[in-house]
Motif scaffolding. Structure first.
Motif, PDB file in Angstrom:
ATOM      1  N   GLU A 124       0.766  -1.177   0.192  1.00 32.95           N
ATOM      2  CA  GLU A 124       0.004  -0.041  -0.081  1.00 32.95           C
ATOM      3  C   GLU A 124       0.865   1.340  -0.128  1.00 32.95           C
ATOM      4  O   GLU A 124       0.722   2.209  -0.757  1.00 32.95           O
ATOM      5  CB  GLU A 124      -0.801   0.186   1.110  1.00 32.95           C
ATOM      6  N   ASP A 125       1.880   1.066   0.987  1.00 33.28           N
ATOM      7  CA  ASP A 125       2.969   2.497   0.890  1.00 33.28           C
ATOM      8  C   ASP A 125       3.392   2.506  -0.653  1.00 33.28           C
ATOM      9  O   ASP A 125       3.667   3.671  -0.854  1.00 33.28           O
ATOM     10  CB  ASP A 125       3.921   2.051   1.906  1.00 33.28           C
ATOM     11  N   ALA A 126       3.755   1.442  -1.204  1.00 29.50           N
ATOM     12  CA  ALA A 126       4.692   1.454  -2.496  1.00 29.50           C
ATOM     13  C   ALA A 126       3.507   1.695  -3.803  1.00 29.50           C
ATOM     14  O   ALA A 126       4.090   2.289  -4.495  1.00 29.50           O
ATOM     15  CB  ALA A 126       5.071   0.125  -2.687  1.00 29.50           C
ATOM     16  N   LYS A 127       2.063   1.524  -3.527  1.00 35.26           N
ATOM     17  CA  LYS A 127       1.122   1.790  -4.444  1.00 35.26           C
ATOM     18  C   LYS A 127       1.187   3.126  -4.912  1.00 35.26           C
ATOM     19  O   LYS A 127       1.237   3.615  -5.968  1.00 35.26           O
ATOM     20  CB  LYS A 127       0.013   1.302  -3.964  1.00 35.26           C
ATOM     21  N   PRO A 128       1.145   4.116  -3.955  1.00 32.82           N
ATOM     22  CA  PRO A 128       1.198   5.599  -4.248  1.00 32.82           C
ATOM     23  C   PRO A 128       2.317   5.971  -5.057  1.00 32.82           C
ATOM     24  O   PRO A 128       2.267   6.778  -6.124  1.00 32.82           O
ATOM     25  CB  PRO A 128       1.079   6.504  -3.145  1.00 32.82           C
TER      26      PRO A 128
END
Length: 147
Positions: A124-128
């Motif tokens: 989730e952190d890497a998705k943005p």
């Protein structure tokens, strides 16, 4: 009288021979009886000595058997105590190992869940960050796929 003398002479000579033979036989018989009595007494003494030795031997043997039985009894008690201690220790080890195994299994499950949670958070952190790159890459990629 000659007849009387001759009859007396014959019995006298014949009666002296058996008496002397009896005297000779009597002397050896009494000495033989004395020898036999002495031999009998020696045998009785030897038998009595052997009986005494046997009783002494039996007493010593009984004493040794008692000592060995007592020692074996003490060893048996000691061994039983040690066996019980070992059983108790092994039971404790078994319980400890089972508890550790349960703890490790629970930890692995928690780590597995945490890893999945961490991976999800990281994703989730890497998705943005990736979503911006992906957004820029998407048209290019989609264009390449169409070509």
């Amino acid at each position: 009288m000659a007849n009387s003398d001759s009859t007396l002479a014959v019995p006298a000579s014949s009666s002296s021979s058996p008496l002397s033979a009896r005297k000779e036989n009597v002397t050896p018989a009494s000495s033989k009886i004395a020898e036999l009595t002495e031999s009998r007494q020696e045998l009785l003494n030897r038998i009595q000595s052997l009986k005494t030795d046997l009783q002494s031997w039996r007493c010593k043997l009984d004493g040794q058997v008692k000592v060995y039985r007592d020692e074996l009894s003490e060893l048996k008690k000691s061994l039983n105590v040690e066996v019980e201690q070992l059983r108790s220790e092994f039971q404790e080890l078994k319980t400890t190992l089972q508890q550790q195994q349960e703890d490790v299994t629970a930890s692995l499950r928690n780590l597995g869940l945490q890893d999945a949670s961490e991976e999800t958070k990281e994703a989730e952190d890497a998705k943005p960050d990736n979503s911006e790159e992906n957004a820029q890459d998407l048209p290019k990629d989609s264009g390449k796929d169409t070509e």
